[in-house]
Structures are given as C-alpha cells and as structure tokens.
Design a protein around this motif. Structure first.
Motif, mmCIF file in Angstrom:
data_model
loop_
_atom_site.group_PDB
_atom_site.id
_atom_site.type_symbol
_atom_site.label_atom_id
_atom_site.label_comp_id
_atom_site.label_asym_id
_atom_site.label_seq_id
_atom_site.Cartn_x
_atom_site.Cartn_y
_atom_site.Cartn_z
ATOM 1 N N HIS A 5 26.941 35.450 -5.412
ATOM 2 C CA HIS A 5 26.184 35.362 -5.966
ATOM 3 C C HIS A 5 25.253 37.167 -6.494
ATOM 4 O O HIS A 5 25.742 37.246 -7.586
ATOM 5 N N CYS A 6 25.639 37.707 -5.499
ATOM 6 C CA CYS A 6 25.693 38.947 -5.897
ATOM 7 C C CYS A 6 27.035 39.687 -6.016
ATOM 8 O O CYS A 6 27.018 40.418 -7.281
ATOM 9 N N ARG A 8 28.483 38.155 -8.911
ATOM 10 C CA ARG A 8 28.038 37.466 -9.835
ATOM 11 C C ARG A 8 27.404 38.486 -10.668
ATOM 12 O O ARG A 8 27.472 39.072 -11.917
ATOM 13 N N SER A 9 26.125 38.473 -10.133
ATOM 14 C CA SER A 9 25.495 39.716 -10.400
ATOM 15 C C SER A 9 25.458 41.070 -10.552
ATOM 16 O O SER A 9 25.111 41.733 -11.676
#
Length: 57
Positions: A5-6, A8-9
């Motif tokens: 998720h990191c 992707r952000s």
C-alpha cells in the motif's frame, strides 16, 4: 515504506507530476526510480511528501 500500500501511494502521487512517464519503487530498499522529462527533484520530493513519506537526503 513498509507494505505494498505504501508503494502504491508513492507511485500514484509521483505519477501525477507532469512529465513523469514511469515510477518504480523497491520496497526492500525504500528507493524510487522516476523516469520522464521536464520535472524537478523538488516536484518529486513534494509528491513523496504528499503521499505521507520523507525523502532521504
């Protein structure tokens, strides 16, 4: 950065910078490689910060 998720952000924020054509993030090393033309280091740094992360000197 600690998870997918990191990554992707960061990729999403940096990809929005005008002139960026590709962003590759290595989660293990915490490094990003940005390709394209017409953008500055400061623009990339700001995008990473907007994603909620700090850029190492």
């Amino acid at each position: 950065m600690t998870c997918a998720h990191c990554v992707r952000s960061v990729v999403e924020e940096v990809s929005e910078v005008p002139g960026v054509s590709a962003v590759e993030v290595d989660l293990a090393s915490g490094r990003a490689e940005v390709s394209g033309e017409g953008f500055s280091d400061d623009e990339i740094r700001l995008a990473v910060q907007e994603a909620g992360y700090k850029v190492a000197p």
